[in-house]
Design an enzyme around this catalytic site. Structure first.
Site, PDB file in Angstrom:
ATOM      1  NE  ARG A  46      -2.985   0.416   3.309  1.00  0.00           N
ATOM      2  CZ  ARG A  46      -2.293   0.585   4.452  1.00  0.00           C
ATOM      3  NH1 ARG A  46      -1.520   1.655   4.609  1.00  0.00           N
ATOM      4  NH2 ARG A  46      -2.388  -0.296   5.424  1.00  0.00           N
ATOM      5  CE1 TYR A  98     -16.991  10.427 -15.844  1.00  0.00           C
ATOM      6  CE2 TYR A  98     -16.372  10.569 -13.544  1.00  0.00           C
ATOM      7  CZ  TYR A  98     -16.835   9.834 -14.616  1.00  0.00           C
ATOM      8  OH  TYR A  98     -17.153   8.522 -14.448  1.00  0.00           O
ATOM      9  CG  ASP A 170      -9.950  15.469 -15.032  1.00  0.00           C
ATOM     10  OD1 ASP A 170      -9.250  14.873 -15.879  1.00  0.00           O
ATOM     11  OD2 ASP A 170     -10.940  14.951 -14.479  1.00  0.00           O
ATOM     12  CE  LYS A 195     -12.898   7.428 -18.440  1.00  0.00           C
ATOM     13  NZ  LYS A 195     -13.217   8.718 -17.828  1.00  0.00           N
TER      14      LYS A 195
HETATM   15  C1  LIG Z   1     -13.784   9.090 -16.529  1.00  0.00           C
HETATM   16  C2  LIG Z   1     -13.342  10.378 -15.980  1.00  0.00           C
HETATM   17  C3  LIG Z   1     -13.080  10.528 -14.609  1.00  0.00           C
HETATM   18  C4  LIG Z   1     -13.278   9.397 -13.632  1.00  0.00           C
HETATM   19  O1  LIG Z   1     -12.318   8.402 -13.782  1.00  0.00           O
HETATM   20  P1  LIG Z   1     -12.568   6.828 -13.447  1.00  0.00           P
HETATM   21  O2  LIG Z   1     -11.298   6.206 -13.885  1.00  0.00           O
HETATM   22  O3  LIG Z   1     -13.772   6.413 -14.217  1.00  0.00           O
HETATM   23  O4  LIG Z   1     -12.793   6.742 -11.980  1.00  0.00           O
HETATM   24  C5  LIG Z   1     -12.631  11.761 -14.181  1.00  0.00           C
HETATM   25  N1  LIG Z   1     -12.477  12.802 -15.029  1.00  0.00           N
HETATM   26  C6  LIG Z   1     -12.730  12.696 -16.342  1.00  0.00           C
HETATM   27  C7  LIG Z   1     -12.541  13.871 -17.237  1.00  0.00           C
HETATM   28  C8  LIG Z   1     -13.182  11.489 -16.866  1.00  0.00           C
HETATM   29  O5  LIG Z   1     -13.463  11.396 -18.169  1.00  0.00           O
END
Ligand SMILES: *Cc1c(COP(=O)(O)O)cnc(C)c1O
Length: 383
Positions: A46, A98, A170, A195
């Site tokens: 961890r 998001y 982000d 992604k």
């Molecule tokens: C999908 C997404 C998230 C969340 O991420 P997860 O891996 O699904 O927990 C956060 N920000 C953006 C812009 C996203 O497209």
């Protein structure tokens, strides 16, 4: 080193002990301690794990950061970042981002008296006006999910510095290959590595990159204390995915431009949101801070077009959540990715019922266009 090479050789390049060109999967929870207070830098996975550490060094190199941290999902990464704040603090957020980020602020952190305020971050004056003494950070997505609004990272970071608050970006939609927010003065970058960074729709992961030692210590403390870490196997998969990021993003960029232009010519389509159009209000800022326009397009179908039938008529393009994979994916933000945002807010920011989000894959663009053409033909059969 240029980023194309850094994607392949950044972080920990292979395994020193054996010469293996790939970092091994250290599938272990604990480590032998030869004596009291003696270890080889690892005690418990961890806290740290060599495979995860290789990924963390890699993403830090790619974003030009001080340190990186890997989490079990993008939401775990965002949760760790919000855990930096205290009761009574407020975070300004972009007005369409998001849905899960909105949800964790609205339904979880609000209960701990960490507040948020939704503002249009494309308007720097609106940001300035909304900063009071409780505001401790600005969290932006640029481009935003799903409406592809562009926020000036450098402009936001300048305001944040004047007010001694943090800029958090982000960077999921762009990846460090196209945009490096820390270079423009941001303090923290977060990713849903699920992604584009992973890129193959085969894992869920999140990353945080910070630009200084103080934030790094705090983030590592939170990561170890709250424990939402990424496992060794997923860390390996993510490193593997990142190696091909440059060639994938180049293809995403070129395919998406063609498909955005195609959609714009269709009479069934009311509006196309794509920052690569020269008449997009954020075009110049996007060109200044990123070296591409990415792989996501959102578009509004005309009222007389049955959006459900359109989506269900697609054959090559997969209907599903997520984005950034090698395969083209289509989703309906109002009921899927952004369903957790209340109806009134969705209407206000423009996440309407007939809005469709398309994540363009790296297939042959002609095949993707043909699939869209077929679906348009199907919905016109109703006329
Ligand atoms: C999908 C997404 C998230 C969340 O991420 P997860 O891996 O699904 O927990 C956060 N920000 C953006 C812009 C996203 O497209």
């Amino acid at each position: 080193m240029n980023i194309e090479s850094l994607l392949i050789h950044g972080g920990v390049d292979g395994d020193e002990r054996t010469g293996a060109v790939n970092i091994p999967i250290f599938q272990t929870s604990t480590y032998k301690q030869p004596g009291f207070g003696i270890n080889k830098g690892y005690e418990y996975s961890r806290t740290s794990n060599p495979t995860r550490e290789a990924l963390e060094k890699l993403i830090s190199d790619l974003e030009g950061g001080y340190a990186g941290y890997a989490f079990a999902s993008g939401m775990a990464a965002i949760t760790a970042v919000i855990s930096l704040f205290n009761s009574g603090d407020k975070i300004l957020i972009s007005d369409n981002l998001y849905g899960g980020t909105f949800r964790v602020l609205d339904k979880v952190f609000k209960n701990f008296n960490i507040f948020y305020e939704i503002i249009n971050t494309t308007n720097l004056d609106a940001i300035r006006e909304n900063i009071d003494e409780t505001v401790k950070a600005i969290l932006i997505e640029t481009p935003t999910n799903p409406l592809m609004d562009i926020t000036d990272i450098e402009g936001v970071a300048k305001i944040s510095k004047e007010r001694s608050i943090l800029t958090i970006v982000d960077n999921t939609f762009m990846t460090p290959y196209l945009q490096r927010p820390l270079d423009f003065g941001a303090d923290i970058v977060v990713h849903s590595a699920t992604k584009y960074l992973g890129g193959h729709s085969d894992l869920v992961a999140g990353l945080v990159i910070v630009n200084n030692e103080e934030l790094s210590e705090k983030l590592h403390f939170i990561q170890n204390s709250t424990g939402g870490v990424l496992g060794p196997f997923d860390s390996f998969l993510l490193i593997r995915g990142i190696k091909t990021l440059a060639v994938r993003m180049d293809r995403h960029n070129s395919n998406t431009k063609k498909i955005a232009e195609f959609l714009r010519t269709r009479e069934e389509v009311n509006k196309v949101y794509y920052p690569g159009f020269e008449d997009h209000v954020g075009y110049e800022i996007q060109k200044k801070q990123a070296r591409g326009f990415g792989g996501v397009i959102s578009f509004i179908l005309k009222d007389n077009v049955d959006y459900k039938k359109f989506v269900e008529s697609l054959k090559l393009i997969t209907f599903g959540e997520s984005l950034g994979g090698v395969e083209s994916l289509v989703c309906h933000p109002a009921s899927m990715t952004h369903g957790s945002i209340p109806y009134e807010i969705r209407q206000k920011v423009g996440i309407v019922e007939n809005l469709i989000r398309l994540s363009v894959g790296i297939e042959n663009s002609e095949d993707v266009i043909e699939d869209l053409e077929n679906a348009f033909r199907e919905v016109r059969k109703n006329d």
